[in-house]
Design a protein around this motif. Structure first.
Motif, short mmCIF file in Angstrom:
data_model
loop_
_atom_site.label_atom_id
_atom_site.label_comp_id
_atom_site.label_asym_id
_atom_site.label_seq_id
_atom_site.Cartn_x
_atom_site.Cartn_y
_atom_site.Cartn_z
N ARG A 77 1.02 -1.07 0.24
CA ARG A 77 -0.10 0.04 -0.04
C ARG A 77 0.98 1.26 -0.14
NH1 ARG A 77 -0.93 2.33 5.30
NH2 ARG A 77 -0.17 0.96 7.09
N GLU A 78 0.27 2.23 -0.58
CA GLU A 78 1.15 3.50 -0.80
C GLU A 78 0.86 4.58 0.26
OE1 GLU A 78 1.15 5.05 -4.77
OE2 GLU A 78 1.88 3.09 -5.61
N THR A 79 -0.57 4.47 0.72
CA THR A 79 -1.07 5.47 1.74
C THR A 79 -1.38 4.86 2.91
OG1 THR A 79 -3.20 5.01 1.09
CG2 THR A 79 -1.90 6.86 -0.41
N ARG A 80 -1.98 5.58 4.04
CA ARG A 80 -2.15 5.23 5.35
C ARG A 80 -3.52 3.96 5.09
NH1 ARG A 80 -7.26 7.48 6.67
NH2 ARG A 80 -7.56 9.55 5.40
N ARG A 125 -6.72 3.84 -2.99
CA ARG A 125 -6.26 2.96 -2.32
C ARG A 125 -4.85 2.49 -3.24
NH1 ARG A 125 -8.88 1.11 2.37
NH2 ARG A 125 -11.00 1.70 2.44
#
Length: 254
Positions: free
Chosen positions: A119-122, A206
């Motif tokens: 995953r690249e984000t929170r 996402r």
């Protein structure tokens, strides 16, 4: 045995190079029968990728002048010709990652250790998993997921509690990274002839990156992973420090 030398650009590796060149004669790559590599596992993986890209199929004998050096032999400037003659060879077949991005770009890259999706984000990634064209998991909510070869099963795969695979096994490890849903699913063992496909759900909201060893592709929507049975490279190991035995021994460490 005519040997070429490949050296990591670090002070430790350069010092080892100077010591080896003072004791042994080396030849250019075009004249070599074997490559002696000085560095760590990361350097060795990068070297294998360059050899694969250039169509060079020479065996590689690594000596550890890095940190972990799991894929390397012990460092010693002594008895190099004898060690090369006595070494055992292991063929490594790479995976091939074919990643498609949100922009419609397709990136193809080999991986000797693993292909990982992260995953690249929170927000957790949402990933559909299909094997040989059949959807086996409609949605995995997670930090990521990876496919590891036997040689790579003791690397990132092991650090996220994936299984260690014997080097001779015809298997791949499919391992979840911090799965949120389903909570109890941490992965599976699959045949190395299987084709694994990942479809990223809600890819824009996402975003997910795909990494083949050291090659990262951002914002992917679909990733296909398959073993490349048409290409392989050979690593050489001292008989008392062979890769298959080290991988097996990892299962008994406490």
């Amino acid at each position: 045995m005519r040997a070429a030398l490949a050296v990591s650009d670090t002070p430790l590796a350069r010092a080892a190079e100077a010591e080896l060149r003072a004791r042994h004669a080396f030849v250019p790559l075009a004249q070599a029968e074997v490559i002696v590599a000085l560095g760590g596992d990361g350097f060795l993986l990068a070297l294998l990728h360059r050899l694969l890209d250039d169509g060079v199929s020479l065996p590689v004998y690594g000596m550890n002048r890095g940190t972990v050096g799991f894929l390397m032999n012990h460092w010693s400037p002594e008895r190099l010709p004898e060690r090369l003659a006595e070494a055992r060879g292991f063929a490594l077949r790479p995976l091939t990652m074919t990643a498609t991005t949100q922009a419609g770009e397709t990136v193809v890259s080999p991986a000797f250790n693993e292909v990982s999706l992260l995953r690249e984000t929170r927000q957790a990634a949402r990933i559909e998993i299909a094997i040989d064209g059949k959807v086996r998991m409609e949605e995995l909510a997670c930090d990521g997921v990876l496919v590891a070869t036997p040689a790579g099963s003791t690397a990132y795969n092991l650090s996220v509690n994936g299984p260690i695979l014997p080097l001779e096994s015809d298997l791949l490890a499919l391992t979840a990274i911090s799965p949120f849903r389903p909570r109890r699913w941490h992965g599976a063992l699959i045949p190395n002839r299987a084709v694994v496909e990942f479809r990223i759900l809600e890819a824009e909201r996402r975003p997910v990156s795909a990494v083949a060893d050291q090659v990262e592709v951002r914002d992917v929507t679909h990733v296909r992973v398959a073993t490349d049975f048409g290409r392989s490279l050979e690593l050489l190991f001292d008989p008392d420090y062979a890769l298959d035995d080290r991988i097996f021994a990892e299962q008994f460490l406490t």
